[in-house]
Design an enzyme around this catalytic site. Sequence first.
Site, PDB file in Angstrom:
ATOM      1  CE  LYS A 195     112.217  32.181  60.568  1.00  0.00           C
ATOM      2  NZ  LYS A 195     110.849  31.852  60.157  1.00  0.00           N
ATOM      3  CG  ASN A 196     109.047  35.209  62.393  1.00  0.00           C
ATOM      4  OD1 ASN A 196     109.613  34.508  61.550  1.00  0.00           O
ATOM      5  ND2 ASN A 196     108.647  34.736  63.565  1.00  0.00           N
TER       6      ASN A 196
ATOM      7  CB  CYS B  62     109.516  24.134  60.949  1.00  0.00           C
ATOM      8  SG  CYS B  62     111.055  25.022  60.835  1.00  0.00           S
TER       9      CYS B  62
ATOM     10  NE  ARG C 287     103.185  27.892  57.849  1.00  0.00           N
ATOM     11  CZ  ARG C 287     101.963  27.428  57.657  1.00  0.00           C
ATOM     12  NH1 ARG C 287     101.772  26.259  57.105  1.00  0.00           N
ATOM     13  NH2 ARG C 287     100.913  28.129  58.048  1.00  0.00           N
TER      14      ARG C 287
ATOM     15  CB  VAL D 233     101.684  28.388  69.796  1.00  0.00           C
ATOM     16  CG1 VAL D 233     101.526  28.998  68.404  1.00  0.00           C
ATOM     17  CG2 VAL D 233     101.675  29.481  70.854  1.00  0.00           C
TER      18      VAL D 233
ATOM     19  CG  ASP E 107     109.349  30.751  67.011  1.00  0.00           C
ATOM     20  OD1 ASP E 107     109.748  30.536  65.865  1.00  0.00           O
ATOM     21  OD2 ASP E 107     108.141  30.945  67.283  1.00  0.00           O
TER      22      ASP E 107
HETATM   23  C1  UD1 Z   1     104.634  32.623  62.735  1.00  0.00           C
HETATM   24  C2  UD1 Z   1     106.136  32.639  62.845  1.00  0.00           C
HETATM   25  C3  UD1 Z   1     106.644  31.525  63.745  1.00  0.00           C
HETATM   26  C4  UD1 Z   1     105.937  31.543  65.088  1.00  0.00           C
HETATM   27  C5  UD1 Z   1     104.422  31.610  64.899  1.00  0.00           C
HETATM   28  C6  UD1 Z   1     103.686  31.806  66.208  1.00  0.00           C
HETATM   29  C7  UD1 Z   1     106.823  33.515  60.690  1.00  0.00           C
HETATM   30  C8  UD1 Z   1     107.540  33.263  59.409  1.00  0.00           C
HETATM   31  N1  UD1 Z   1     106.720  32.458  61.524  1.00  0.00           N
HETATM   32  O1  UD1 Z   1     104.271  31.401  62.076  1.00  0.00           O
HETATM   33  O2  UD1 Z   1     108.046  31.718  63.940  1.00  0.00           O
HETATM   34  O3  UD1 Z   1     106.249  30.369  65.788  1.00  0.00           O
HETATM   35  O4  UD1 Z   1     104.075  32.705  64.041  1.00  0.00           O
HETATM   36  O5  UD1 Z   1     104.140  32.945  66.849  1.00  0.00           O
HETATM   37  O6  UD1 Z   1     106.413  34.627  60.998  1.00  0.00           O
HETATM   38  N2  UD1 Z   1      96.718  27.981  62.337  1.00  0.00           N
HETATM   39  C9  UD1 Z   1      95.590  27.367  61.865  1.00  0.00           C
HETATM   40  N3  UD1 Z   1      95.122  27.754  60.631  1.00  0.00           N
HETATM   41  C10 UD1 Z   1      95.734  28.692  59.876  1.00  0.00           C
HETATM   42  C11 UD1 Z   1      96.901  29.334  60.389  1.00  0.00           C
HETATM   43  C12 UD1 Z   1      97.373  28.946  61.628  1.00  0.00           C
HETATM   44  O7  UD1 Z   1      95.009  26.503  62.537  1.00  0.00           O
HETATM   45  O8  UD1 Z   1      95.267  29.004  58.768  1.00  0.00           O
HETATM   46  C13 UD1 Z   1      97.253  27.563  63.655  1.00  0.00           C
HETATM   47  C14 UD1 Z   1      98.635  26.899  63.531  1.00  0.00           C
HETATM   48  O9  UD1 Z   1      98.529  25.537  63.214  1.00  0.00           O
HETATM   49  C15 UD1 Z   1      99.195  27.124  64.901  1.00  0.00           C
HETATM   50  C16 UD1 Z   1      98.618  28.500  65.297  1.00  0.00           C
HETATM   51  O10 UD1 Z   1      97.499  28.716  64.437  1.00  0.00           O
HETATM   52  O11 UD1 Z   1      98.701  26.157  65.805  1.00  0.00           O
HETATM   53  C17 UD1 Z   1      99.577  29.650  65.175  1.00  0.00           C
HETATM   54  O12 UD1 Z   1     100.083  29.730  63.856  1.00  0.00           O
HETATM   55  P1  UD1 Z   1     100.520  31.104  63.194  1.00  0.00           P
HETATM   56  O13 UD1 Z   1     100.469  32.170  64.227  1.00  0.00           O
HETATM   57  O14 UD1 Z   1      99.731  31.308  61.951  1.00  0.00           O
HETATM   58  O15 UD1 Z   1     102.024  30.828  62.810  1.00  0.00           O
HETATM   59  P2  UD1 Z   1     102.798  31.230  61.496  1.00  0.00           P
HETATM   60  O16 UD1 Z   1     102.330  32.551  60.998  1.00  0.00           O
HETATM   61  O17 UD1 Z   1     102.847  30.079  60.547  1.00  0.00           O
END
Ligand code: UD1
Length: 456
Positions: free
Chosen positions: A40-41, A139, A115, A350, A328
Amino acid sequence: MNTLLNDANTPGGMVEDTAEIIKIRGGRPLSGRVEVKGAKNLVTKAMVAALLGETASVLHDVPDISDVAVVRSLLEVHGVRVDEVEGEEGTLRLDPSGVESAHMEEIDAHAGASRIPILFCGPLLHRLGQAFIPDLGGCRIGDRPIDFHLDALRKFGAVVEKQPNGIRLSAPQGLRGANIHLPYPSVGATEQVLLTAVRAKGVTELKNAAIEPEIMDLIAVLQKMGAIISYEPNRVILIEGVDALRGYDHRAIFDRNEAASWACAALATDGDIFVGGAKQQEMLTFLNVVRKVGGEFDIHEDGIRFRRGGALRPVSVETDVHPGFMTDWQQPLIVALTQAHGESIVHETVYENRFGFTDALVKMGANIVVHPHGLQDGPRRVPRRNLEQAATITGPTPLHGADIVVPDLRGGYSHVIAALTAEGESTISNIGIISRGYEKFLSKLQLLGADFDIVG
Ligand code: UD1
Protein backbone atom coordinates in the site's frame (compact mmCIF):
# COMPACT_ATOMS: atom_id res chain seq x y z
CA MET A 1 -12.66 -2.48 -7.68
CA ASN A 2 -14.22 -5.68 -6.38
CA THR A 3 -16.71 -5.54 -3.61
CA LEU A 4 -17.53 -9.20 -3.68
CA LEU A 5 -14.68 -11.58 -3.25
CA ASN A 6 -14.74 -14.83 -5.07
CA ASP A 7 -11.43 -16.40 -4.34
CA ALA A 8 -11.05 -19.76 -6.00
CA ASN A 9 -8.95 -20.89 -3.04
CA THR A 10 -11.57 -19.89 -0.53
CA PRO A 11 -13.28 -22.85 1.07
CA GLY A 12 -17.00 -22.44 1.41
CA GLY A 13 -17.31 -19.88 -1.38
CA MET A 14 -17.70 -16.16 -1.17
CA VAL A 15 -17.39 -13.60 1.58
CA GLU A 16 -18.73 -10.05 1.37
CA ASP A 17 -15.79 -7.67 1.53
CA THR A 18 -18.08 -4.76 2.27
CA ALA A 19 -19.05 -6.09 5.72
CA GLU A 20 -18.99 -3.61 8.60
CA ILE A 21 -19.80 -5.92 11.52
CA ILE A 22 -18.63 -9.49 12.11
CA LYS A 23 -19.20 -11.94 14.91
CA ILE A 24 -16.11 -14.00 15.71
CA ARG A 25 -15.89 -17.26 17.64
CA GLY A 26 -12.29 -17.36 18.81
CA GLY A 27 -9.88 -19.94 20.16
CA ARG A 28 -9.02 -21.59 16.85
CA PRO A 29 -5.46 -21.33 15.45
CA LEU A 30 -5.16 -19.62 12.05
CA SER A 31 -3.39 -21.93 9.61
CA GLY A 32 -2.86 -21.98 5.88
CA ARG A 33 -1.42 -19.84 3.13
CA VAL A 34 -2.21 -16.21 2.27
CA GLU A 35 -0.70 -14.09 -0.49
CA VAL A 36 0.39 -10.50 -0.07
CA LYS A 37 0.46 -8.18 -3.07
CA GLY A 38 2.18 -4.85 -3.67
CA ALA A 39 2.73 -2.55 -0.70
CA LYS A 40 0.00 0.00 0.00
CA ASN A 41 2.79 2.40 0.96
CA LEU A 42 4.40 2.11 -2.49
CA VAL A 43 1.50 1.43 -4.85
CA THR A 44 -0.43 4.56 -3.95
CA LYS A 45 2.69 6.73 -4.42
CA ALA A 46 3.67 5.06 -7.70
CA MET A 47 0.13 5.79 -8.95
CA VAL A 48 0.68 9.48 -8.14
CA ALA A 49 4.08 9.36 -9.91
CA ALA A 50 2.29 8.30 -13.11
CA LEU A 51 0.96 11.90 -13.27
CA LEU A 52 4.50 13.07 -14.00
CA GLY A 53 4.95 10.96 -17.14
CA GLU A 54 4.23 12.04 -20.68
CA THR A 55 3.24 8.49 -21.63
CA ALA A 56 1.23 5.80 -19.86
CA SER A 57 2.57 3.79 -16.92
CA VAL A 58 1.85 0.17 -16.02
CA LEU A 59 1.86 -0.95 -12.39
CA HIS A 60 1.69 -4.64 -11.41
CA ASP A 61 0.65 -6.25 -8.13
CA VAL A 62 -1.78 -3.52 -7.16
CA PRO A 63 -3.88 -4.68 -4.19
CA ASP A 64 -7.65 -4.25 -4.15
CA ILE A 65 -7.78 -1.92 -1.14
CA SER A 66 -9.73 1.27 -0.56
CA ASP A 67 -6.63 3.54 -0.41
CA VAL A 68 -5.90 2.47 -4.00
CA ALA A 69 -9.51 3.25 -4.96
CA VAL A 70 -9.17 6.75 -3.45
CA VAL A 71 -5.97 7.53 -5.39
CA ARG A 72 -7.51 6.07 -8.53
CA SER A 73 -10.55 8.32 -8.36
CA LEU A 74 -8.41 11.36 -7.58
CA LEU A 75 -6.29 10.62 -10.63
CA GLU A 76 -9.44 10.18 -12.69
CA VAL A 77 -10.92 13.54 -11.65
CA HIS A 78 -7.66 15.07 -12.88
CA GLY A 79 -8.07 13.46 -16.30
CA VAL A 80 -5.78 10.44 -15.86
CA ARG A 81 -7.27 7.36 -17.50
CA VAL A 82 -6.91 4.32 -15.22
CA ASP A 83 -7.72 0.86 -16.61
CA GLU A 84 -7.29 -2.66 -15.33
CA VAL A 85 -5.16 -4.61 -17.78
CA GLU A 86 -7.24 -7.49 -19.04
CA GLY A 87 -6.10 -10.97 -18.08
CA GLU A 88 -3.63 -9.68 -15.50
CA GLU A 89 -5.21 -9.39 -12.08
CA GLY A 90 -3.83 -6.42 -10.14
CA THR A 91 -2.28 -4.61 -13.10
CA LEU A 92 -3.25 -1.01 -13.76
CA ARG A 93 -2.50 1.14 -16.79
CA LEU A 94 -2.39 4.84 -15.96
CA ASP A 95 -2.52 7.25 -18.88
CA PRO A 96 -1.88 10.90 -17.95
CA SER A 97 -2.09 12.34 -21.48
CA GLY A 98 -5.42 14.06 -20.74
CA VAL A 99 -4.47 15.67 -17.41
CA GLU A 100 -6.63 18.68 -16.54
CA SER A 101 -7.53 20.72 -13.48
CA ALA A 102 -10.36 19.43 -11.41
CA HIS A 103 -12.98 21.38 -9.45
CA MET A 104 -12.44 21.74 -5.73
CA GLU A 105 -15.78 20.01 -4.95
CA GLU A 106 -14.89 17.06 -7.14
CA ILE A 107 -11.50 16.62 -5.48
CA ASP A 108 -13.08 16.93 -2.07
CA ALA A 109 -15.69 14.30 -2.90
CA HIS A 110 -13.01 11.79 -3.92
CA ALA A 111 -10.41 12.39 -1.22
CA GLY A 112 -11.91 9.83 1.16
CA ALA A 113 -10.15 9.13 4.42
CA SER A 114 -6.66 8.91 2.97
CA ARG A 115 -3.61 11.14 3.44
CA ILE A 116 -2.21 10.36 0.00
CA PRO A 117 -3.77 13.47 -1.69
CA ILE A 118 -1.00 15.62 -0.17
CA LEU A 119 1.42 13.87 -2.56
CA PHE A 120 -0.44 15.23 -5.59
CA CYS A 121 1.06 18.70 -4.89
CA GLY A 122 4.36 18.50 -6.79
CA PRO A 123 3.09 16.52 -9.81
CA LEU A 124 0.04 18.80 -10.22
CA LEU A 125 2.16 21.94 -9.89
CA HIS A 126 4.42 20.65 -12.66
CA ARG A 127 1.55 19.58 -14.88
CA LEU A 128 -0.95 22.35 -14.29
CA GLY A 129 0.81 25.11 -12.36
CA GLN A 130 -1.69 24.76 -9.51
CA ALA A 131 -3.18 22.26 -7.10
CA PHE A 132 -5.95 22.04 -4.53
CA ILE A 133 -5.56 19.57 -1.68
CA PRO A 134 -8.58 18.92 0.56
CA ASP A 135 -8.34 18.49 4.32
CA LEU A 136 -6.63 15.19 4.91
CA GLY A 137 -7.94 12.05 6.57
CA GLY A 138 -5.90 8.96 7.27
CA CYS A 139 -5.86 7.01 10.50
CA ARG A 140 -6.37 9.15 13.55
CA ILE A 141 -3.00 8.52 15.13
CA GLY A 142 -1.49 11.58 16.74
CA ASP A 143 -1.79 14.86 14.91
CA ARG A 144 -0.14 13.68 11.68
CA PRO A 145 0.67 17.22 10.55
CA ILE A 146 1.83 18.23 7.06
CA ASP A 147 4.20 21.05 8.02
CA PHE A 148 7.30 19.28 6.57
CA HIS A 149 5.46 18.87 3.26
CA LEU A 150 4.42 22.53 3.06
CA ASP A 151 7.85 23.85 4.13
CA ALA A 152 9.52 21.73 1.43
CA LEU A 153 7.03 22.85 -1.26
CA ARG A 154 7.66 26.51 -0.36
CA LYS A 155 11.41 25.90 -0.75
CA PHE A 156 10.75 24.66 -4.29
CA GLY A 157 8.99 28.00 -4.96
CA ALA A 158 5.36 26.99 -4.42
CA VAL A 159 2.93 29.52 -2.99
CA VAL A 160 0.77 27.84 -0.35
CA GLU A 161 -2.58 29.36 0.55
CA LYS A 162 -4.63 27.82 3.34
CA GLN A 163 -8.36 27.75 2.67
CA PRO A 164 -11.23 26.69 4.94
CA ASN A 165 -11.55 23.22 3.38
CA GLY A 166 -8.00 22.57 2.21
CA ILE A 167 -4.92 24.20 0.71
CA ARG A 168 -4.41 25.83 -2.66
CA LEU A 169 -0.96 25.84 -4.24
CA SER A 170 0.46 27.66 -7.21
CA ALA A 171 3.91 28.05 -8.74
CA PRO A 172 3.93 31.33 -10.66
CA GLN A 173 7.65 31.05 -11.40
CA GLY A 174 7.80 27.27 -11.83
CA LEU A 175 9.55 24.99 -9.34
CA ARG A 176 13.31 25.12 -8.67
CA GLY A 177 15.60 22.58 -6.98
CA ALA A 178 16.15 23.26 -3.27
CA ASN A 179 18.23 22.34 -0.23
CA ILE A 180 15.93 20.68 2.24
CA HIS A 181 16.73 19.30 5.66
CA LEU A 182 13.82 17.41 7.19
CA PRO A 183 13.43 17.83 10.97
CA TYR A 184 12.61 14.08 11.07
CA PRO A 185 12.97 11.38 8.38
CA SER A 186 9.28 11.48 7.45
CA VAL A 187 8.22 8.95 4.82
CA GLY A 188 5.54 11.19 3.29
CA ALA A 189 7.71 14.34 3.25
CA THR A 190 10.56 12.41 1.59
CA GLU A 191 8.14 11.22 -1.08
CA GLN A 192 6.82 14.76 -1.48
CA VAL A 193 10.36 16.00 -2.14
CA LEU A 194 11.12 13.17 -4.59
CA LEU A 195 7.89 13.67 -6.57
CA THR A 196 8.50 17.42 -6.76
CA ALA A 197 12.28 17.52 -7.32
CA VAL A 198 12.41 15.13 -10.28
CA ARG A 199 10.97 17.80 -12.58
CA ALA A 200 12.13 20.95 -10.75
CA LYS A 201 14.84 23.05 -12.40
CA GLY A 202 18.29 22.25 -10.99
CA VAL A 203 19.52 20.02 -8.19
CA THR A 204 17.74 19.18 -4.95
CA GLU A 205 19.62 17.97 -1.91
CA LEU A 206 17.44 16.27 0.69
CA LYS A 207 19.00 15.69 4.11
CA ASN A 208 17.60 13.46 6.85
CA ALA A 209 15.51 11.59 4.29
CA ALA A 210 13.45 8.48 5.07
CA ILE A 211 14.99 5.36 3.50
CA GLU A 212 12.16 2.84 3.89
CA PRO A 213 12.18 0.04 1.26
CA GLU A 214 9.01 1.55 -0.25
CA ILE A 215 10.89 4.82 -0.78
CA MET A 216 13.73 2.97 -2.50
CA ASP A 217 11.10 1.34 -4.71
CA LEU A 218 9.59 4.74 -5.52
CA ILE A 219 13.08 5.93 -6.49
CA ALA A 220 13.31 2.89 -8.81
CA VAL A 221 9.95 3.85 -10.37
CA LEU A 222 11.13 7.44 -10.90
CA GLN A 223 14.43 6.28 -12.39
CA LYS A 224 12.47 4.14 -14.88
CA MET A 225 10.62 7.34 -15.81
CA GLY A 226 13.88 9.12 -16.62
CA ALA A 227 14.71 10.77 -13.28
CA ILE A 228 18.27 11.13 -11.96
CA ILE A 229 18.35 10.32 -8.25
CA SER A 230 21.31 9.22 -6.16
CA TYR A 231 21.35 8.03 -2.62
CA GLU A 232 24.33 9.12 -0.50
CA PRO A 233 25.29 7.83 2.95
CA ASN A 234 23.65 9.28 6.06
CA ARG A 235 20.15 9.79 4.71
CA VAL A 236 21.09 12.21 1.92
CA ILE A 237 19.28 12.01 -1.44
CA LEU A 238 20.35 14.05 -4.48
CA ILE A 239 17.88 14.66 -7.29
CA GLU A 240 18.90 16.31 -10.57
CA GLY A 241 15.77 17.74 -12.17
CA VAL A 242 14.99 16.76 -15.77
CA ASP A 243 12.73 18.44 -18.34
CA ALA A 244 10.49 15.50 -19.11
CA LEU A 245 9.59 12.08 -17.75
CA ARG A 246 7.95 9.11 -19.44
CA GLY A 247 5.73 6.31 -18.17
CA TYR A 248 7.06 3.30 -16.25
CA ASP A 249 6.41 -0.44 -16.11
CA HIS A 250 6.90 -1.66 -12.57
CA ARG A 251 6.05 -4.51 -10.21
CA ALA A 252 5.46 -3.11 -6.73
CA ILE A 253 7.51 -4.26 -3.75
CA PHE A 254 5.50 -6.63 -1.49
CA ASP A 255 3.54 -5.32 1.48
CA ARG A 256 5.79 -5.95 4.48
CA ASN A 257 3.15 -4.53 6.83
CA GLU A 258 0.56 -7.03 5.75
CA ALA A 259 3.18 -9.81 5.89
CA ALA A 260 4.10 -8.86 9.47
CA SER A 261 0.43 -8.74 10.42
CA TRP A 262 -0.23 -12.33 9.30
CA ALA A 263 3.00 -13.44 11.00
CA CYS A 264 1.74 -11.99 14.30
CA ALA A 265 -1.65 -13.64 13.73
CA ALA A 266 0.14 -17.02 13.53
CA LEU A 267 2.03 -16.31 16.77
CA ALA A 268 -1.01 -14.96 18.64
CA THR A 269 -3.39 -17.81 17.72
CA ASP A 270 -0.69 -20.53 17.89
CA GLY A 271 -1.28 -21.18 14.21
CA ASP A 272 0.91 -21.78 11.19
CA ILE A 273 0.76 -19.28 8.33
CA PHE A 274 2.68 -19.24 5.06
CA VAL A 275 2.82 -15.65 3.79
CA GLY A 276 3.22 -15.91 0.02
CA GLY A 277 5.15 -13.01 -1.51
CA ALA A 278 6.96 -12.04 1.73
CA LYS A 279 10.72 -11.55 1.41
CA GLN A 280 13.44 -11.70 4.00
CA GLN A 281 15.56 -8.63 3.16
CA GLU A 282 12.89 -6.02 3.84
CA MET A 283 11.80 -7.81 7.01
CA LEU A 284 15.14 -8.44 8.74
CA THR A 285 14.28 -6.30 11.76
CA PHE A 286 10.85 -7.85 12.13
CA LEU A 287 12.23 -11.39 11.77
CA ASN A 288 14.77 -10.74 14.55
CA VAL A 289 11.90 -9.86 16.87
CA VAL A 290 9.94 -12.96 15.81
CA ARG A 291 12.98 -15.05 16.74
CA LYS A 292 13.45 -13.28 20.11
CA VAL A 293 9.80 -13.77 21.01
CA GLY A 294 10.08 -17.50 20.36
CA GLY A 295 8.56 -17.66 16.91
CA GLU A 296 9.85 -19.83 14.09
CA PHE A 297 10.12 -18.77 10.47
CA ASP A 298 11.25 -20.60 7.35
CA ILE A 299 12.36 -18.51 4.42
CA HIS A 300 11.25 -19.85 1.04
CA GLU A 301 11.71 -18.43 -2.41
CA ASP A 302 8.01 -17.63 -2.70
CA GLY A 303 7.29 -16.55 0.85
CA ILE A 304 7.88 -17.01 4.58
CA ARG A 305 6.19 -19.51 6.92
CA PHE A 306 5.51 -18.37 10.52
CA ARG A 307 4.56 -20.34 13.64
CA ARG A 308 5.47 -20.66 17.32
CA GLY A 309 8.61 -22.58 18.25
CA GLY A 310 7.39 -23.25 21.82
CA ALA A 311 6.10 -20.93 24.54
CA LEU A 312 6.29 -17.23 23.56
CA ARG A 313 8.86 -15.08 25.40
CA PRO A 314 8.62 -11.38 26.31
CA VAL A 315 10.59 -8.78 24.31
CA SER A 316 11.46 -5.12 24.47
CA VAL A 317 11.09 -3.22 21.22
CA GLU A 318 11.15 0.38 20.13
CA THR A 319 9.44 1.54 16.95
CA ASP A 320 11.62 3.60 14.66
CA VAL A 321 12.20 4.77 11.12
CA HIS A 322 13.81 2.25 8.76
CA PRO A 323 15.89 0.19 9.41
CA GLY A 324 14.23 0.14 12.82
CA PHE A 325 11.11 -1.74 13.91
CA MET A 326 8.22 -0.21 12.01
CA THR A 327 5.43 1.55 13.88
CA ASP A 328 2.81 -0.39 11.85
CA TRP A 329 4.17 -3.66 13.24
CA GLN A 330 3.66 -2.94 16.93
CA GLN A 331 -0.14 -3.33 17.05
CA PRO A 332 -0.31 -6.93 15.78
CA LEU A 333 2.85 -7.80 17.74
CA ILE A 334 1.22 -6.60 20.98
CA VAL A 335 -1.63 -9.09 20.47
CA ALA A 336 0.96 -11.90 20.29
CA LEU A 337 2.77 -10.47 23.34
CA THR A 338 -0.39 -10.88 25.45
CA GLN A 339 0.37 -14.62 25.12
CA ALA A 340 4.12 -14.35 26.00
CA HIS A 341 5.39 -15.48 29.41
CA GLY A 342 6.58 -12.33 31.22
CA GLU A 343 6.65 -8.56 30.77
CA SER A 344 7.20 -7.05 27.33
CA ILE A 345 7.85 -3.38 26.65
CA VAL A 346 6.96 -1.56 23.44
CA HIS A 347 8.08 2.04 22.99
CA GLU A 348 6.32 4.04 20.30
CA THR A 349 8.61 6.79 19.04
CA VAL A 350 7.24 7.54 15.56
CA TYR A 351 3.74 8.73 16.52
CA GLU A 352 2.64 10.43 19.70
CA ASN A 353 -0.57 8.47 20.15
CA ARG A 354 -0.63 4.95 18.79
CA PHE A 355 -1.61 2.83 21.77
CA GLY A 356 -5.32 3.74 21.85
CA PHE A 357 -6.13 0.34 20.39
CA THR A 358 -4.85 -1.40 23.57
CA ASP A 359 -7.99 -0.32 25.51
CA ALA A 360 -9.98 -2.93 23.59
CA LEU A 361 -7.34 -5.59 24.30
CA VAL A 362 -7.59 -4.80 28.03
CA LYS A 363 -11.37 -5.15 27.75
CA MET A 364 -10.67 -8.65 26.38
CA GLY A 365 -8.56 -9.54 29.40
CA ALA A 366 -5.04 -8.41 28.40
CA ASN A 367 -2.74 -6.93 31.02
CA ILE A 368 -1.43 -3.82 29.25
CA VAL A 369 -0.41 -0.56 30.89
CA VAL A 370 0.21 2.49 28.72
CA HIS A 371 2.81 4.96 30.03
CA PRO A 372 2.00 8.26 28.31
CA HIS A 373 5.41 9.74 29.15
CA GLY A 374 7.40 6.59 28.53
CA LEU A 375 9.79 4.65 30.74
CA GLN A 376 13.31 5.62 31.72
CA ASP A 377 15.35 3.09 29.84
CA GLY A 378 18.45 4.96 28.67
CA PRO A 379 19.36 6.71 25.45
CA ARG A 380 17.68 5.95 22.12
CA ARG A 381 19.27 5.18 18.79
CA VAL A 382 17.62 8.11 17.01
CA PRO A 383 17.14 11.47 18.72
CA ARG A 384 13.49 12.44 18.74
CA ARG A 385 10.79 14.81 19.64
CA ASN A 386 9.42 13.89 23.05
CA LEU A 387 7.49 10.95 21.70
CA GLU A 388 8.14 8.57 24.53
CA GLN A 389 4.90 6.64 24.87
CA ALA A 390 5.39 3.09 26.08
CA ALA A 391 3.22 0.07 26.77
CA THR A 392 4.03 -2.81 29.11
CA ILE A 393 2.33 -6.09 28.30
CA THR A 394 2.33 -8.82 30.93
CA GLY A 395 1.37 -12.30 29.88
CA PRO A 396 0.22 -14.80 29.26
CA THR A 397 -3.38 -13.72 29.79
CA PRO A 398 -6.31 -15.67 28.45
CA LEU A 399 -8.40 -13.35 26.29
CA HIS A 400 -12.20 -13.44 26.24
CA GLY A 401 -14.69 -12.19 23.67
CA ALA A 402 -15.93 -8.58 23.71
CA ASP A 403 -17.81 -6.02 21.60
CA ILE A 404 -15.28 -3.80 19.90
CA VAL A 405 -15.52 -0.83 17.53
CA VAL A 406 -12.46 -0.69 15.30
CA PRO A 407 -10.63 2.67 15.55
CA ASP A 408 -8.11 2.56 12.68
CA LEU A 409 -6.39 0.31 10.17
CA ARG A 410 -3.65 -1.45 12.16
CA GLY A 411 -5.49 -1.21 15.48
CA GLY A 412 -8.54 -2.76 13.81
CA TYR A 413 -6.55 -5.66 12.40
CA SER A 414 -5.19 -6.31 15.88
CA HIS A 415 -8.65 -6.34 17.42
CA VAL A 416 -9.78 -8.97 14.95
CA ILE A 417 -6.72 -11.11 15.68
CA ALA A 418 -7.25 -10.67 19.43
CA ALA A 419 -10.87 -11.80 19.01
CA LEU A 420 -9.67 -14.87 17.11
CA THR A 421 -7.19 -15.60 19.92
CA ALA A 422 -9.88 -15.13 22.60
CA GLU A 423 -12.22 -17.79 23.94
CA GLY A 424 -15.87 -17.04 23.23
CA GLU A 425 -17.71 -14.70 20.93
CA SER A 426 -16.77 -11.13 19.92
CA THR A 427 -18.66 -8.62 17.83
CA ILE A 428 -16.35 -6.33 15.90
CA SER A 429 -17.84 -3.30 14.15
CA ASN A 430 -16.47 -0.71 11.73
CA ILE A 431 -14.26 -3.35 10.16
CA GLY A 432 -14.65 -1.66 6.74
CA ILE A 433 -11.70 0.54 7.74
CA ILE A 434 -9.43 -2.52 7.57
CA SER A 435 -9.98 -2.65 3.79
CA ARG A 436 -7.88 0.53 3.51
CA GLY A 437 -4.80 -1.63 3.84
CA TYR A 438 -5.69 -5.35 3.79
CA GLU A 439 -6.83 -6.85 0.51
CA LYS A 440 -9.57 -9.49 0.69
CA PHE A 441 -9.26 -9.42 4.44
CA LEU A 442 -12.30 -11.55 5.26
CA SER A 443 -11.58 -14.04 2.48
CA LYS A 444 -8.08 -14.50 3.84
CA LEU A 445 -9.42 -15.01 7.37
CA GLN A 446 -11.81 -17.62 6.03
CA LEU A 447 -9.00 -19.29 4.12
CA LEU A 448 -7.01 -19.53 7.37
CA GLY A 449 -9.88 -21.28 9.14
CA ALA A 450 -11.28 -18.36 11.17
CA ASP A 451 -14.76 -18.96 12.53
CA PHE A 452 -16.90 -15.84 11.94
CA ASP A 453 -20.22 -14.61 10.54
CA ILE A 454 -20.99 -11.38 8.82
CA VAL A 455 -23.80 -9.65 10.68
CA GLY A 456 -23.87 -6.24 9.01
C1 UD1 B 1 3.91 6.50 6.29
C2 UD1 B 1 3.13 5.22 6.13
C3 UD1 B 1 2.69 4.66 7.47
C4 UD1 B 1 3.87 4.55 8.43
C5 UD1 B 1 4.65 5.86 8.48
C6 UD1 B 1 5.93 5.73 9.28
C7 UD1 B 1 2.04 5.52 3.99
C8 UD1 B 1 0.75 5.66 3.25
N1 UD1 B 1 1.94 5.47 5.33
O1 UD1 B 1 3.01 7.48 6.83
O2 UD1 B 1 2.12 3.37 7.25
O3 UD1 B 1 3.39 4.27 9.72
O4 UD1 B 1 5.01 6.27 7.15
O5 UD1 B 1 6.72 4.71 8.77
O6 UD1 B 1 3.11 5.38 3.41
N2 UD1 B 1 5.38 14.45 10.66
C9 UD1 B 1 5.38 15.78 10.98
N3 UD1 B 1 5.17 16.68 9.96
C10 UD1 B 1 4.96 16.30 8.68
C11 UD1 B 1 4.97 14.91 8.36
C12 UD1 B 1 5.18 14.00 9.38
O7 UD1 B 1 5.57 16.15 12.15
O8 UD1 B 1 4.78 17.16 7.80
C13 UD1 B 1 5.58 13.46 11.75
C14 UD1 B 1 4.33 12.58 11.97
O9 UD1 B 1 3.39 13.22 12.80
C15 UD1 B 1 4.93 11.37 12.60
C16 UD1 B 1 6.30 11.25 11.90
O10 UD1 B 1 6.57 12.53 11.35
O11 UD1 B 1 5.14 11.58 13.98
C17 UD1 B 1 6.38 10.20 10.82
O12 UD1 B 1 5.39 10.44 9.84
P1 UD1 B 1 5.58 10.04 8.32
O13 UD1 B 1 6.84 9.25 8.19
O14 UD1 B 1 5.44 11.26 7.48
O15 UD1 B 1 4.35 9.09 8.06
P2 UD1 B 1 3.41 9.02 6.80
O16 UD1 B 1 4.18 9.28 5.56
O17 UD1 B 1 2.15 9.79 7.05
